[in-house]
Motif scaffolding. Structure first.
Motif, PDB file in Angstrom:
ATOM      1  N   GLU A  11       0.823  -1.211   0.000  1.00 55.42           N
ATOM      2  CA  GLU A  11       0.000   0.000   0.000  1.00 55.42           C
ATOM      3  C   GLU A  11       0.858   1.264   0.000  1.00 55.42           C
ATOM      4  OE1 GLU A  11      -4.288  -1.232   1.887  1.00 55.42           O
ATOM      5  OE2 GLU A  11      -2.792  -0.399   3.266  1.00 55.42           O
ATOM      6  N   THR A  67       2.896   1.590  -3.386  1.00 55.78           N
ATOM      7  CA  THR A  67       2.041   1.852  -4.541  1.00 55.78           C
ATOM      8  C   THR A  67       1.510   3.286  -4.511  1.00 55.78           C
ATOM      9  OG1 THR A  67       1.414  -0.467  -4.695  1.00 55.78           O
ATOM     10  CG2 THR A  67      -0.039   1.116  -5.767  1.00 55.78           C
ATOM     11  N   ARG A  68       1.075   3.745  -3.354  1.00 56.37           N
ATOM     12  CA  ARG A  68       0.612   5.131  -3.264  1.00 56.37           C
ATOM     13  C   ARG A  68       1.717   6.110  -3.664  1.00 56.37           C
ATOM     14  NH1 ARG A  68      -2.095   3.403   1.813  1.00 56.37           N
ATOM     15  NH2 ARG A  68      -4.348   3.339   1.407  1.00 56.37           N
ATOM     16  N   ARG A  69       2.920   5.836  -3.205  1.00 56.23           N
ATOM     17  CA  ARG A  69       4.026   6.741  -3.512  1.00 56.23           C
ATOM     18  C   ARG A  69       4.380   6.683  -5.000  1.00 56.23           C
ATOM     19  NH1 ARG A  69       6.966   9.317   0.152  1.00 56.23           N
ATOM     20  NH2 ARG A  69       6.469   7.874   1.848  1.00 56.23           N
ATOM     21  N   LEU A  90       2.420   5.968  -7.505  1.00 51.18           N
ATOM     22  CA  LEU A  90       1.371   6.623  -8.277  1.00 51.18           C
ATOM     23  C   LEU A  90       1.480   8.143  -8.179  1.00 51.18           C
ATOM     24  CD1 LEU A  90      -1.607   4.287  -7.351  1.00 51.18           C
ATOM     25  CD2 LEU A  90      -0.545   4.481  -9.613  1.00 51.18           C
ATOM     26  N   ALA A  91       1.751   8.643  -6.990  1.00 50.69           N
ATOM     27  CA  ALA A  91       1.850  10.093  -6.809  1.00 50.69           C
ATOM     28  C   ALA A  91       3.065  10.662  -7.532  1.00 50.69           C
ATOM     29  CB  ALA A  91       1.910  10.426  -5.318  1.00 50.69           C
ATOM     30  N   HIS A 131       1.393   2.886 -16.045  1.00 47.93           N
ATOM     31  CA  HIS A 131       1.794   2.198 -14.815  1.00 47.93           C
ATOM     32  C   HIS A 131       1.418   0.734 -14.984  1.00 47.93           C
ATOM     33  CE1 HIS A 131       2.649   2.178 -10.383  1.00 47.93           C
ATOM     34  NE2 HIS A 131       1.949   1.056 -10.488  1.00 47.93           N
ATOM     35  N   GLN A 161      -3.148  -3.739  -3.515  1.00 45.88           N
ATOM     36  CA  GLN A 161      -2.310  -2.993  -4.452  1.00 45.88           C
ATOM     37  C   GLN A 161      -3.044  -2.757  -5.772  1.00 45.88           C
ATOM     38  OE1 GLN A 161       0.862  -5.231  -6.240  1.00 45.88           O
ATOM     39  NE2 GLN A 161       2.203  -3.453  -6.428  1.00 45.88           N
ATOM     40  N   LEU A 213      -5.627   0.025  -5.492  1.00 48.44           N
ATOM     41  CA  LEU A 213      -5.015   1.351  -5.475  1.00 48.44           C
ATOM     42  C   LEU A 213      -4.634   1.798  -6.884  1.00 48.44           C
ATOM     43  CD1 LEU A 213      -2.731   1.071  -2.325  1.00 48.44           C
ATOM     44  CD2 LEU A 213      -4.728   2.559  -2.584  1.00 48.44           C
ATOM     45  N   ILE A 214      -4.071   0.893  -7.661  1.00 49.28           N
ATOM     46  CA  ILE A 214      -3.664   1.238  -9.028  1.00 49.28           C
ATOM     47  C   ILE A 214      -4.883   1.577  -9.877  1.00 49.28           C
ATOM     48  CG2 ILE A 214      -2.629   0.305 -11.145  1.00 49.28           C
ATOM     49  CD1 ILE A 214      -0.832  -1.406  -9.257  1.00 49.28           C
ATOM     50  N   GLY A 237      -6.033   4.952  -9.073  1.00 46.88           N
ATOM     51  CA  GLY A 237      -4.958   5.934  -8.945  1.00 46.88           C
ATOM     52  C   GLY A 237      -4.914   7.026  -9.982  1.00 46.88           C
ATOM     53  N   CYS A 280      -3.118   2.464 -16.830  1.00 51.93           N
ATOM     54  CA  CYS A 280      -2.482   1.341 -16.144  1.00 51.93           C
ATOM     55  C   CYS A 280      -2.796   0.019 -16.821  1.00 51.93           C
ATOM     56  CB  CYS A 280      -2.925   1.284 -14.681  1.00 51.93           C
ATOM     57  SG  CYS A 280      -4.680   0.915 -14.466  1.00 51.93           S
TER      58      CYS A 280
END
Length: 246
Positions: free
Chosen positions: A73, A76-78, A80-81, A91, A114, A117-118, A121, A125
């Motif tokens: 988590e 993946t958040r990092r 994507l940002a 992605h 994960q 989140l993608i 995001g 992707c």
């Protein structure tokens, strides 16, 4: 194009990087051994600059339930940002066939988190779910060993060669974002007992292999086809017999 491979020092990452170089691309390896940590963010902004695509084939250092979930988590958040800020246009993430069917398995729960989140995001992707790799089958046998006997779940598996996973990822980069979850398996499915027996015999390992209806798969109970891809899946080219000979 410049392609960032997160987890590029691992089994799949190394094979993918070699393929991309041969095709004339510029793979950038993003892994702690190369000064990039997707969890803490160390080195991530720099490696993402100028990247057109990101491929996440990273793996968690711990499979403990809380740790593995936090790893996927947070990283993946990092990714994507930072990817959005850098203008990344694709992605691509490697996931696992069966992650949506085995809620008792902490690792697969984390991979499903994960994926979600993608999908939410905002970046174009593709998610590629692959079956178990040939290269990890000895680990599967070891995990099921009790008193020198390998206890195999009463289910099927359709394993795939790591080289075929890398080839599929390279192909998806060429195709562009699918905004979809795709599946990849090997060319043939096996009863897990038969599969593990063949692998152990080829390695000169004399352990007995039995089917055990009570046997778990890394903590999760399997249905007969929990680990096989569905209709329409992409298939690798390498047969088990060929891989064992090699």
């Amino acid at each position: 194009m410049k392609i960032v491979i997160v987890g590029g020092s691992g089994l799949i990452g190394r094979k993918l990087a070699a393929r991309l170089r041969q095709a004339g691309h510029d793979p950038a390896i993003a892994s702690p051994s190369h000064g990039v940590d997707a969890v803490s963010g160390r080195g991530l902004d720099a490696v993402m600059q100028g990247a057109e695509a990101v491929v996440d084939v990273s793996n968690a250092p711990s499979f403990e339930a809380r740790a593995v979930l936090e790893f996927f988590e947070t990283s993946t958040r990092r990714l994507l940002a930072v990817g959005a800020a850098a203008g990344v246009r694709h992605h691509l993430a490697l996931s696992v066939v069966g992650c949506d069917r085995l809620p008792d398995n902490a690792y697969l729960r984390a991979k499903l988190a994960q994926e979600r989140l993608i999908e939410a995001g905002g970046l174009p992707c593709t998610i590629l779910r692959a079956t178990q790799f040939f290269e990890f089958l000895p680990t599967v046998a070891e995990a099921g060993t009790v008193d020198g006997v390998v206890h195999a779940p009463a289910a099927r598996m359709q394993p795939v060669a790591a080289a075929d996973v890398a080839a599929a990822l390279a192909g998806l980069l060429a195709e562009g974002p699918q905004d979809a979850v795709l599946e990849l398996g090997g060319p043939q499915a096996f009863a897990i007992e038969d599969l593990l027996r063949r692998v152990l015999v080829a390695r000169g390992d004399g352990r007995r292999v039995v089917t055990d209806p009570e046997a778990a798969y890394f903590g999760g109970r399997l249905e007969p086809d929990s680990l096989t891809p569905g209709a329409g899946a992409r298939l690798g080219r390498t047969a088990l017999a060929d891989w064992l000979r090699a």
